[in-house]
Design an enzyme around this catalytic site. Sequence first.
Site, PDB file in Angstrom:
ATOM      1  N   ARG A 177       0.878  -1.241  -0.102  1.00 24.02           N
ATOM      2  CA  ARG A 177       0.060   0.191   0.049  1.00 24.02           C
ATOM      3  C   ARG A 177       0.979   1.114   0.055  1.00 24.02           C
ATOM      4  O   ARG A 177       1.907   1.274   0.872  1.00 24.02           O
ATOM      5  CB  ARG A 177      -0.847  -0.019   1.331  1.00 24.02           C
ATOM      6  CG  ARG A 177      -2.287  -0.716   1.164  1.00 24.02           C
ATOM      7  CD  ARG A 177      -3.117   0.135   0.201  1.00 24.02           C
ATOM      8  NE  ARG A 177      -4.303  -0.914  -0.207  1.00 24.02           N
ATOM      9  CZ  ARG A 177      -4.361  -1.916  -1.074  1.00 24.02           C
ATOM     10  NH1 ARG A 177      -3.203  -2.435  -1.614  1.00 24.02           N
ATOM     11  NH2 ARG A 177      -5.342  -2.599  -1.222  1.00 24.02           N
ATOM     12  N   GLU A 188      -3.429   7.345  -5.740  1.00 28.37           N
ATOM     13  CA  GLU A 188      -3.462   6.664  -7.120  1.00 28.37           C
ATOM     14  C   GLU A 188      -4.453   7.162  -8.079  1.00 28.37           C
ATOM     15  O   GLU A 188      -5.621   7.327  -7.638  1.00 28.37           O
ATOM     16  CB  GLU A 188      -3.602   5.107  -6.892  1.00 28.37           C
ATOM     17  CG  GLU A 188      -2.494   4.540  -6.112  1.00 28.37           C
ATOM     18  CD  GLU A 188      -2.729   3.121  -5.853  1.00 28.37           C
ATOM     19  OE1 GLU A 188      -3.575   2.464  -6.205  1.00 28.37           O
ATOM     20  OE2 GLU A 188      -1.689   2.656  -5.107  1.00 28.37           O
ATOM     21  N   HIS A 224      -0.484  -0.380  -9.941  1.00 29.73           N
ATOM     22  CA  HIS A 224      -1.096  -1.174  -8.911  1.00 29.73           C
ATOM     23  C   HIS A 224      -1.640  -2.787  -9.497  1.00 29.73           C
ATOM     24  O   HIS A 224      -2.717  -2.895  -9.788  1.00 29.73           O
ATOM     25  CB  HIS A 224      -2.433  -0.575  -8.293  1.00 29.73           C
ATOM     26  CG  HIS A 224      -2.837  -0.887  -7.233  1.00 29.73           C
ATOM     27  ND1 HIS A 224      -3.426  -0.272  -6.260  1.00 29.73           N
ATOM     28  CD2 HIS A 224      -3.032  -2.333  -6.800  1.00 29.73           C
ATOM     29  CE1 HIS A 224      -3.857  -0.914  -5.216  1.00 29.73           C
ATOM     30  NE2 HIS A 224      -3.561  -2.258  -5.533  1.00 29.73           N
TER      31      HIS A 224
HETATM   32  N1  NAI Z   1      -0.547  -4.526  -4.936  1.00 32.29           N
HETATM   33  C1  NAI Z   1      -1.707  -4.953  -4.963  1.00 32.29           C
HETATM   34  O1  NAI Z   1      -2.386  -5.184  -6.133  1.00 32.29           O
HETATM   35  C2  NAI Z   1      -2.064  -5.826  -3.896  1.00 32.29           C
HETATM   36  C3  NAI Z   1      -1.629  -5.376  -2.414  1.00 32.29           C
HETATM   37  N2  NAI Z   1      -2.278  -6.182  -1.381  1.00 32.29           N
HETATM   38  C4  NAI Z   1      -1.640  -5.688  -0.262  1.00 32.29           C
HETATM   39  O2  NAI Z   1      -0.699  -6.365   0.360  1.00 32.29           O
HETATM   40  C5  NAI Z   1      -0.729  -6.332   1.744  1.00 32.29           C
HETATM   41  C6  NAI Z   1      -0.370  -7.773   2.500  1.00 32.29           C
HETATM   42  O3  NAI Z   1      -1.636  -8.539   2.187  1.00 32.29           O
HETATM   43  P1  NAI Z   1      -1.806 -10.043   2.851  1.00 32.29           P
HETATM   44  O4  NAI Z   1      -0.427 -10.637   2.710  1.00 32.29           O
HETATM   45  O5  NAI Z   1      -2.843 -10.565   1.722  1.00 32.29           O
HETATM   46  O6  NAI Z   1      -2.219  -9.555   4.044  1.00 32.29           O
HETATM   47  P2  NAI Z   1      -2.115 -10.614   5.450  1.00 32.29           P
HETATM   48  O7  NAI Z   1      -3.137  -9.816   6.513  1.00 32.29           O
HETATM   49  O8  NAI Z   1      -2.152 -11.901   5.404  1.00 32.29           O
HETATM   50  O9  NAI Z   1      -0.481 -10.065   6.231  1.00 32.29           O
HETATM   51  C7  NAI Z   1      -0.169  -8.847   6.554  1.00 32.29           C
HETATM   52  C8  NAI Z   1       0.729  -9.268   7.552  1.00 32.29           C
HETATM   53  O10 NAI Z   1       1.137  -7.955   8.120  1.00 32.29           O
HETATM   54  C9  NAI Z   1       1.581  -8.007   9.208  1.00 32.29           C
HETATM   55  N3  NAI Z   1       1.546  -6.765  10.086  1.00 32.29           N
HETATM   56  C10 NAI Z   1       0.588  -5.974  10.574  1.00 32.29           C
HETATM   57  N4  NAI Z   1       1.059  -4.875  11.194  1.00 32.29           N
HETATM   58  C11 NAI Z   1       2.187  -4.829  11.008  1.00 32.29           C
HETATM   59  C12 NAI Z   1       3.365  -3.943  11.477  1.00 32.29           C
HETATM   60  N5  NAI Z   1       3.050  -2.769  12.163  1.00 32.29           N
HETATM   61  N6  NAI Z   1       4.822  -4.262  11.380  1.00 32.29           N
HETATM   62  C13 NAI Z   1       5.093  -5.589  10.738  1.00 32.29           C
HETATM   63  N7  NAI Z   1       4.022  -6.251  10.131  1.00 32.29           N
HETATM   64  C14 NAI Z   1       2.788  -6.117  10.530  1.00 32.29           C
HETATM   65  C15 NAI Z   1       0.407  -8.926   9.984  1.00 32.29           C
HETATM   66  O11 NAI Z   1       1.023  -9.451  11.243  1.00 32.29           O
HETATM   67  C16 NAI Z   1       0.306  -9.794   8.875  1.00 32.29           C
HETATM   68  O12 NAI Z   1       1.096 -11.067   8.994  1.00 32.29           O
HETATM   69  C17 NAI Z   1      -2.086  -5.599   2.148  1.00 32.29           C
HETATM   70  O13 NAI Z   1      -1.578  -4.051   2.376  1.00 32.29           O
HETATM   71  C18 NAI Z   1      -2.767  -5.876   0.690  1.00 32.29           C
HETATM   72  O14 NAI Z   1      -3.634  -4.717   0.741  1.00 32.29           O
HETATM   73  C19 NAI Z   1      -2.909  -7.345  -1.556  1.00 32.29           C
HETATM   74  C20 NAI Z   1      -3.122  -7.791  -2.790  1.00 32.29           C
HETATM   75  C21 NAI Z   1      -2.901  -7.166  -4.015  1.00 32.29           C
HETATM   76  O1  HPV Z   2      -6.484  -6.719  -2.822  1.00 25.52           O
HETATM   77  C1  HPV Z   2      -5.726  -5.911  -2.628  1.00 25.52           C
HETATM   78  O2  HPV Z   2      -5.459  -5.595  -1.560  1.00 25.52           O
HETATM   79  C2  HPV Z   2      -5.148  -4.889  -3.769  1.00 25.52           C
HETATM   80  O3  HPV Z   2      -4.413  -4.035  -3.561  1.00 25.52           O
HETATM   81  C3  HPV Z   2      -5.977  -5.367  -5.326  1.00 25.52           C
HETATM   82  O4  HPV Z   2      -6.211  -4.054  -5.516  1.00 25.52           O
HETATM   83  P1  HPV Z   2      -7.158  -4.229  -7.054  1.00 25.52           P
HETATM   84  O5  HPV Z   2      -8.250  -5.184  -6.584  1.00 25.52           O
HETATM   85  O6  HPV Z   2      -6.275  -4.722  -8.081  1.00 25.52           O
HETATM   86  O7  HPV Z   2      -7.514  -2.710  -7.303  1.00 25.52           O
END
Ligand code: NAI
Ligand code: HPV
Length: 523
Positions: free
Chosen positions: A228, A257, A275
Amino acid sequence: MFHVLVADSISSVGLAPILESEDITVVQKKVDEVEDLTVFDAILVRSATKVTEDLIKQMPNLKIIGRAGVGVDNIDVEAATRHGVVVINAPNGNTVSTAEHTFAMMMALLRHIPQANASVKSGEWKRSQYLGTELYNKQLGIIGLGRIGSEIAKRAKAFGMNVLVFDPFLTKERAKKIGVNSCTLDELLQEADIITVHTPLTKETKGLLGRDNLAKTKQGVYLLNCARGGIIDEEALVEYLENGHVKGVALDVFEVEPPKNNKLLTYDQVIVTPHLGASTKEAQLSVASQVAEEVLKFLNGKPVSSSINLPTLTKEVYEKIQPFYKMAKKIGKLASQCMKEPVSDIEIVYEGSVSELETSFITKSFLSGFLSERIASTVNEVNAGIIAGERGINYSEKIATNRSGYENCISILVDGESSSFRVKATYIPHYGERIIEINGYDIDFYPTGELLYIQHIDKPGVIGRVGNKLGEHQINIATMQVGRKEAGGEAIMMLSLDKPLEQALIDDLLTMDDIVFVRNIHL
Ligand SMILES: NC(=O)C1=CN([C@@H]2O[C@H](COP(=O)(O)OP(=O)(O)OC[C@H]3O[C@@H](n4cnc5c(N)ncnc54)[C@H](O)[C@@H]3O)[C@@H](O)[C@H]2O)C=CC1
Ligand SMILES: O=C(O)C(=O)COP(=O)(O)O
């Protein structure tokens, strides 16, 4: 008929169960292109649409917000909760795609692939300018070892990298299982050659890699953010690129964004994508199907499994909890109608098999039944706790230490300004819900329909006089239960009627000898 608004681009193939349902009308439009937002029961979004409190207020029928993806930072979950709207996401569908994208970015960054590609296409052939760095044997620092972080760790190990992880919520067992070294943030910052962030954007993670923490990183560090925008502070990053401390950056996400006048886009050593982490055919199909399935379940009154603001119940648990959940709502309504006065404290005690279930859900169901009798706005399990707090009602739940003999029992004590109300209920499989005690009087009735609750003095003739009075007004009594503590003392009657009493008749009953209290109850 349910109305679903699909406000962002979500796979139609994944949404097929909703699109093909005869009971659901689907509109696929951006929010600002919709003429009448008031009709929608559900809104489905990705990261582009911002579901603000203002939007939620414009959608008075809204019951569920579906996020076809992971991050819900574009949704005001607190406001949704206050308005009783369930928020669900699709937490697993895009994990692998995002991990792969991060890895692609890492390799592209260390081998200058985007820059070299542009150079060759412009007619250049500058092999020495694009001298790269191997991943092998490098220290990869992963901040946030959740779903995506763990997938990155697996791939990093296959590349012969050493993985350091900082995640305050990571247990030693899990770190061991995944085969990573868990360390403090400072250790990670000092030792990592490449740092990638995979946390949600929260108060704690906003600006996590800001000026102070960037100063602790190795000279020549590479940074990646495919989680993010804002986890790495963009302004601080510019400074550290300018002074050469940070060697290269890969960004899939931005504080704003699409990025506007963002200085980071002007650096050759910064590579970017718009993204795209979750943008694969597979991930989009998967998140769309997950959300469609959940919304269908919800609209059909079944439990959802990926709610952000409701306890998550499996089908098996839901089936066990459902009778208690329904019963608790009715007891809430009963208590509220019996006690028409301000209430300050509610205590709920669970006994027997029900105490082994997700009682917080049953408590919220009680509260929603109780509060729905008192407030005009939507109240349900999602917002009942918050609304109770706003109205100064303290509620608590506990497990009974003594057994009353019932296989299961829920006892509730409601304390009001001038009186208290105590009720006990049990659920008997194949028989149903039974109210077994009111204010200390043993009784046994099925809480449903139109009821008449009377407190009276236990004397011969009282019951007959009540029956005659109702008969005079053509009110048929379907069932009648009486309860008393001792002969000749105070007693109660619970009558189930075919229609409610007019207030004049209630007033009339109250003028009769030995009648203390009369209340119509509708369940
Ligand atoms: N670029 C994109 O298109 C996408 C981005 N994302 C983003 O990726 C990120 C991670 O997603 P997931 O792995 O599915 O989430 P998740 O919830 O499985 O993992 C997040 C991890 O961050 C840890 N965490 C929380 N606060 C923390 C802190 N202060 N310091 C260190 N670690 C901390 C949690 O303990 C957890 O293990 C989210 O922000 C999500 O929105 C997810 C999917 C697509
Ligand atoms: O699942 C997430 O957290 C993402 O960041 C993916 O975003 P999007 O659905 O591709 O706009």
